[in-house]
Scaffold this active site. Structure first.
Site, mmCIF file in Angstrom:
data_model
loop_
_atom_site.group_PDB
_atom_site.id
_atom_site.type_symbol
_atom_site.label_atom_id
_atom_site.label_comp_id
_atom_site.label_asym_id
_atom_site.label_seq_id
_atom_site.Cartn_x
_atom_site.Cartn_y
_atom_site.Cartn_z
ATOM 1 N N CYS B 106 3.008 2.798 -4.172
ATOM 2 C CA CYS B 106 1.958 1.762 -3.904
ATOM 3 C C CYS B 106 0.768 2.095 -4.726
ATOM 4 O O CYS B 106 0.470 1.895 -6.010
ATOM 5 C CB CYS B 106 1.706 1.754 -2.440
ATOM 6 N N HIS B 235 7.146 1.306 0.146
ATOM 7 C CA HIS B 235 7.132 2.592 0.596
ATOM 8 C C HIS B 235 8.493 3.187 1.142
ATOM 9 O O HIS B 235 8.839 3.286 2.222
ATOM 10 C CB HIS B 235 6.099 2.681 1.688
ATOM 11 N N GLU B 237 8.838 6.425 1.557
ATOM 12 C CA GLU B 237 8.540 7.632 2.664
ATOM 13 C C GLU B 237 8.287 6.930 3.943
ATOM 14 O O GLU B 237 8.043 7.647 4.892
ATOM 15 C CB GLU B 237 7.400 8.232 1.891
#
Lengths: 996, 273
Positions: B106, B235, B237
């Site tokens: 990002c 994302h 994570e």
């Protein structure tokens, strides 16, 4: 010399902002435009050579792939009107600040950069090529959409006289003021009328009685003698009066909640209430904590910036909800942004300081399609809606805090003041270096340190301004714009400092600025001595009193022990955060403020904090009686259901929800939207704050202001029940659930301009009594709260008061998030249940509102049966017996069934004859009654026996089945099919209203 | 004995996904994982040279005030490390030259692109050739998307993966190359490791909201020619455990979230290289 750099998009590159503005001009203002192009303008003030400008323009200020630049000439061309919007002097310019840092680093020279934006607008040409866009249109676009006159200025340029090569003259919005700080004395030995005038003129918001107390304080000879020693005369300084006005403001002191109230119950009896805060809110919490005994998990309630409870042996949770209504009325974007970053500092400045882990926001607006003429100084509700939404987006997203939950409430009476509730939760280690973190200690000799942002004139009189109704003279300076990145840098630094143990105590600078933050923390040591001249300022020209009470954002005040100050300041320098020693805490008993050598405030701590006598107020309750609506049961209940689903208070809020980051920090478990295509409305949020653990937190809200029209007691009771039941619905239990109360009221003090003040106060009394009754019954203690008492608008003859509104928020611990349940139906063949009894309770309902009525039968909470049901349901969810669970709230059972079905993408067949009811004879009443403490639950057929056994003792019934068809089918009380609707159609009705 | 591998996660100035990114590195088996504030790099107490895997997390560097990651890129390019011996950029250049791994998510992807490190064609790592601009929707959005993986990409991080489902959370994620020649090279060299796709993760899509920002060719993530630098808008994570999945209460899912696979691939690569 100043220069202008303009940045625009290259040909063929999409200008998404320009397109959005165009859409708004057409839709909101009804002005037809062909195109809007946006250009960013940087005005640079500093000793820059042409090659420096070139490097800045081609470096940090533009993107070479998509943008083109112009230095000291103009890019815009081929437009009818060019509108350039920039900030007024002194207004926070976050982009300008970042650009200043970037260009200063790049050029190696100190540069100040100011930003503005150009909108090049072209009208639609008709065949005769006549101008279709007039100067008046451009004026409207500028003033009603692009710029807020309070904080911004704009230029309008006619395309016909445009010469791009000439360039526009750089304008630098620098604050130009005389830098001769001075302190005035104010003679209070004057007539009552004069005292009132002083209070009004200085926006002190002090009553005559309070002004007299200030006057009389200076009649004491011993006080005068001490003042002489400090170098002050027998008159108060402006700084002293301002400081007292902040400390004694309704905003800071909660005078109404602490007042002695004579409550007339409308039947001839009078009750004396000595502080609603003590006898309802604090008392409830105290009693619940006593009941819990050794298991008491409350750690710090009502004494700090936020409430603190135990999460587990190693971690504590912190929670606070604030409002930022008044500033949001004037500048929705800045007001709301400041609201969210402001409430962030409450948990952050609580105990030893908490890491922030979630935000929750609730907004109350007038309908965005409001079409009547707007009263003076009021912005259109749609503008408020968009501005607030965007302010909270920037504040929350840029701070890296997930917005996990929230809601929107619509009522025309929020036209005068919107309500902007912003809540933030945090987590802190239970101990640091073996010491508990939920308490605060300050020792005499500790240094007073201010860190974070600098002080400007922004936010002056925020505390006193929000303690009045919005009026003609409401001060512009009370409006400000938050800076989430400055705050993030500061909180990053302070968390490191906290864990190193290099400060002793922390608090935030919010309302009242330093006067409040230092004034309050100084009670822990017993006094202070502070030099305002040390405080870093945004620009020169502030008088000492302004420095003392300014509410400039992004600042924390700390108590740092002398032995750790060097390490503290060194760490701040390393992490590029400003930190300044302003003075020291003492045990002198005096609040002593200097400007350099000159004393400007010398007040006894005791007078500052306890000098204000308790207010005496009268409350008079007369139960309102509304006409009972008289309309036949509609023949087309499917149509009625669709109408209900489209109502503002029921419809999907997805367009807003998606613009908030609800997953940052990686612990998202139950998201705001859920279901087979992620678009059903979750009842509550579940997050996992520690990524290596399955322990979780449930966050929920309850709010139902419409019921105040009938009885604020039931409004409050239902708000609390809704917050509790939302949390229960996803898997929380009553065993560890805390509450926050947040009262937003219309002025409950009777006066000439507020003749029904006694009734409003009676509503407040009743709401508090409900709070006591419901929270003690459920064992859900309030751990913190807030009140905002003057949510009225008065200009000329127009007075608009909000409906009394309680937002109740719950925070619960969940032992294992893997047990959480969502509201969407899961599988065909599952069984559908309704839990809880349905009464004929349509007073204040959405169904009656649809028919233009209020009615009288407001929903009531039956705590004994509700508690039994909540406990049983919690256990059933824990045991894995529940496939889906959705609470019944606005729109009742009908809406809950529809949402459950279309969220899961599976049909339902339901027979209303089996629903547990009392006093219900009509299908529409049964579908749309808003009786409390009810759920729609689906379970796997195999779990039927165990589930029904778990619920034994509560009112519940199996009412139908989940089907593989795309249909919601409901049979009515007469045994006939009354609803047979496609899910896609129902969902479309629910989604269309706010899909902009 | 197994080779020790270490990861650094840079934070500060508005970065906000450092915690979960570090968590992903730990779950993936990195022996040492440090969250390092950029000020520690600038004052010289930490150095990139001491790590094998550089993580640039999501967030809003300097508020993204001058365009996403612009001011952040300016800092890395021009700020000196205390002592005046080198710029921070020099440490980045050395890190790349040493063949170590870099992952930008990002805002971290935006940073790599604005620095010119991605795609870094012909090994030129300081000239920007692509960008990430405002979403076509004109708004920040948080929503989950399906991703198609190019099985032939040299990308280390996507090895062995077929499709993914991950959240995007951005306002400036629309991928735009400077010209068609650049786009053609990205395609030819298989540097487009990830594309927004249909729900089967097979076909790249331009349809909103499956393609959430209007990215050219549905491009969601690209790598450099060595496959060792990788940036993406979604994302990973944020999906480390099944309870992160938006439909975990209604679907049978493996315990481990899909996002972890990138980090596992990074760890596996570094163990043997």
């Amino acid at each position: 010399m100043a220069s202008r750099i303009e940045i625009g998009f290259k040909k063929g590159i999409r200008d998404a902002l320009g397109e959005r503005i165009k859409k708004r001009i057409i839709e909101h203002l009804g002005i037809h435009v062909d195109s809007v192009k946006t250009l960013e303008v940087y005005t640079l003030d500093g000793p820059l050579a042409p090659e420096d400008l070139e490097k800045a323009a081609n470096g940090p200020l533009s993107d070479p792939i998509i943008q083109e630049i112009a230095i000291n000439h103009e890019l815009a061309q081929g437009f009818d009107w060019l509108i350039e919007v920039g900030f007024r002097p002194g207004v926070t310019d976050n982009v300008g600040k970042t650009a200043s840092e970037a260009v200063t680093l790049l050029a190696g020279k100190t540069v100040r950069v100011y930003t503005s934006r150009q909108y090049a607008i072209s009208g639609i040409r008709d065949r005769c090529d006549l101008d279709t866009l007039t100067r008046m249109d451009a004026e409207r676009i500028a003033s009603e959409l692009l710029a807020n006159d309070l904080i911004q200025r704009y230029d309008i340029i006619d395309g016909k006289n445009w010469n791009p090569d000439a360039g526009m003259k750089p304008y630098i919005p620098r604050v130009i003021g005389e830098d001769r700080p001075r302190t005035e004395v104010i003679d209070l030995a004057v007539s009552d009328a004069e005292l009132v005038r002083i209070s009004q003129e200085r926006v002190l918001a002090l009553t005559l009685e309070e002004m007299r107390i200030l006057r009389d304080y200076l009649k004491d000879e011993t006080i005068l003698a001490r003042r002489r020693e400090a170098g002050l005369g027998p008159q108060m300084t402006d700084a002293e009066i301002e400081c007292l006005a902040q400390t004694w403001s309704e905003h800071c002191k909660h005078k109404i909640f602490n007042a002695r109230i004579a409550y007339h119950d409308g039947e001839g009896a009078v009750r004396e209430i000595d502080s609603l805060f003590s006898t309802c809110i604090k008392k409830s919490t105290r009693e619940i904590r006593e009941q819990m005994g050794a298991d008491d998990w409350c750690l710090s309630v009502f004494v700090d910036n936020a409430g603190i409870i135990r999460f587990n042996n190693d971690w504590n949770l912190v929670f606070k909800v604030e409002t930022h209504n008044s500033p949001s009325a004037l500048d929705p974007y800045g007001g709301a942004l400041t609201g969210i970053v402001g409430v962030n500092r409450d948990p952050f400045g609580c105990g030893r300081g908490a890491k922030l882990i979630f935000n929750t926001d609730v907004f109350c607006f007038a309908p965005p399609d409001y079409a009547k003429p707007l009263p003076k100084r009021i912005l259109h509700p749609r503008r408020i809606y968009e501005g607030v939404r965007e302010g909270v987006e920037h504040g929350g997203n840029k701070s890296g805090i997930p917005t996990v939950n929230g809601c929107l409430v619509f009522d025309e009476r929020y036209l005068g003041k919107p309500l902007v509730y912003c809540g933030t939760g945090g987590i802190m280690p239970a101990r640091i270096a073996g010491e508990p973190t939920h308490t605060k200690e300050i020792l005499p000799g500790d240094l007073i340190v201010m860190t974070g942002g600098r002080i400007g004139k922004d936010g002056i009189h925020g505390a006193t301004f929000s303690s009045e109704e919005l009026h003609e003279g409401s001060p512009v300076t009370a409006v400000q714009i938050g800076d989430p990145i400055t705050q993030k840098k500061m909180t990053d630094f302070l968390l490191v400092a906290r864990d190193r143990g290099i400060y002793r105590a922390i608090t935030d600078n919010g309302a009242g600025g330093l006067s409040s933050s230092v004034g309050e923390t100084a009670t822990l040591s017993g006094g202070c001595e502070l030099d305002l001249k040390q405080a870093p300022l945004k620009y020169p020209g502030l008088n000492p009193w302004e420095i003392l009470i300014s509410e400039s954002q992004e600042r924390m005040t700390l108590a740092v022990a002398p032995e750790t100050i060097d390490e503290f300041l060194a760490l701040a320098r390393t992490m590029d955060v400003e930190a300044t020693v302003l003075g020291r805490y003492t045990d002198s008993g005096w609040f002593h403020i200097r400007y350099g050598e000159e004393t400007v405030v010398y007040l006894e701590m005791a007078f500052l904090h306890d000098g204000l006598p308790q207010m005496n107020l009268r409350a008079a309750w007369t139960p309102p009686r509304h006409p009972e609506p008289d309309f036949p049961e509609p023949a087309d209940l499917g149509g009625a259901l669709k109408e209900m689903l489209s109502r503002l208070n029921i419809c999907s809020k997805e367009s807003v929800v998606r613009q908030y980051d609800h997953e940052v920090q990686g612990g998202s478990v139950v998201k705001p939207m859920t279901g087979v295509v992620n678009d059903g409305p979750s009842d509550a949020a579940v997050i996992r704050p520690l990524l290596d653990s399955f322990e979780g937190i449930v966050v929920a809200n309850g709010i139902c202001p419409r019921y105040s029209d009938i009885d604020a007691y039931h409004m409050a009771a239902c708000a609390i029940d809704e917050a509790v039941r939302n949390a229960i619905a996803v898997g929380a239990s009553l065993d560890r659930m805390a509450g926050l109360d947040n009262f937003c009221w219309c002025d409950p003090v009777r006066s000439e301009k507020n003749p029904d003040g006694e009734y409003k106060l009676a509503q407040l009394v009743r709401a508090n009594e409900a709070l006591y009754a419901i929270t003690t019954a459920y064992g859900v203690p309030c751990i913190s709260g807030k009140d905002s008492m003057k949510n009225d608008y008065q200009i000329g003859e127009t007075r608009i008061s909000i409906p009394p509104t309680l937002l109740f928020s719950t925070l619960a611990k969940m032992e294992d998030v893997r047990k959480a349940v969502t509201m969407d139906v899961k599988k065909p063949g599952d069984l559908v249940y309704v839990l809880g009894e349905t009464y004929r309770e349509l007073g204040g309902s959405e169904w009656y509102a649809l028919h233009g009525a209020i009615g009288n039968d407001v929903p009531q909470v039956h705590t004994e049966t509700a508690k039994r049901l909540y406990q049983a349901l919690s256990l059933a969810i824990q045991a894995g017996l529940v496939a889906s669970c959705h609470d019944c709230s606005d729109g009742g059972l009908g809406v809950a069934l529809a949402e459950t079905a279309f969220a899961g993408g599976l049909g339902l067949t339901v027979d209303l004859r089996t629903v547990p009811t009392e006093g219900i004879t009509r299908d529409d009443d049964l579908l749309f009654s808003e009786s409390q403490s009810r759920f729609v639950v689906t379970i796997r057929p195999d779990d039927r026996e165990a589930f029904e056994a778990a619920l034994a003792g509560s009112a519940f019934a199996r009412i139908g089945q989940v089907t593989a068809e795309d249909l919601l089918r409901i049979d009515g009380l007469g045994g006939k099919r009354i609803i047979d609707e496609e899910l896609a159609v129902l969902k479309a009705a629910w989604q269309k209203t706010l899909a902009f | 004995m197994q080779k020790k591998i270490s990861a650094i996660v840079i934070t500060g100035n508005g970065t906000n996904c450092e915690m979960e990114m570090a968590h992903a590195c730990r779950l993936a088996g990195f022996d040492q994982v440090d969250i390092v504030h950029i000020s520690e790099l600038l004052c010289g107490t930490k150095r990139l040279d001491d790590y094998d895997f550089l993580n640039l997390p999501g967030g809003f560097l300097d508020g993204d005030d001058l365009g996403s990651a612009k001011a952040g890129a300016n800092r890395i390019l021009h700020a000196d490390v205390a002592g005046g011996q080198e710029r921070l950029y020099d440490q980045f250049a050395r890190f790349i030259a040493a063949g170590k791994l870099i992952l930008g998510i990002c805002n971290g992807f935006q940073l790599l692109v604005k620095l010119g490190m991605l795609p870094g064609l012909d090994g030129v790592y300081d000239r920007q050739t692509v960008t990430l601009v405002f979403n076509d929707s004109g708004r920040f959005e948080d929503r989950w998307v399906y991703l198609h993986v190019d099985p032939d990409s040299p990308c280390i991080f996507t090895r062995g993966l077929h499709g993914l489902y991950l959240p995007v959370r951005h306002g400036e994620g629309k991928f735009v190359p400077q010209d068609t020649a650049t786009l053609e090279r990205l395609k030819r060299q298989k540097l487009i490791a990830l594309q927004y796709s249909d729900a089967l993760c097979q076909e790249a899509t331009m349809d909103y909201p499956a393609n959430p920002n209007g990215a050219v060719d549905g491009i969601a993530g690209i790598c450099n020619e060595t496959g060792r630098i990788f940036g993406l808008m979604p994302h990973p994570e944020a999906y480390l455990h099944r309870t992160n999945h938006p439909r975990w209460t209604r679907e049978e899912l493996p315990e481990e979230g899909m996002g972890l696979s990138f980090f596992r691939n990074a760890a596996a690569f570094l163990r043997i290289n």
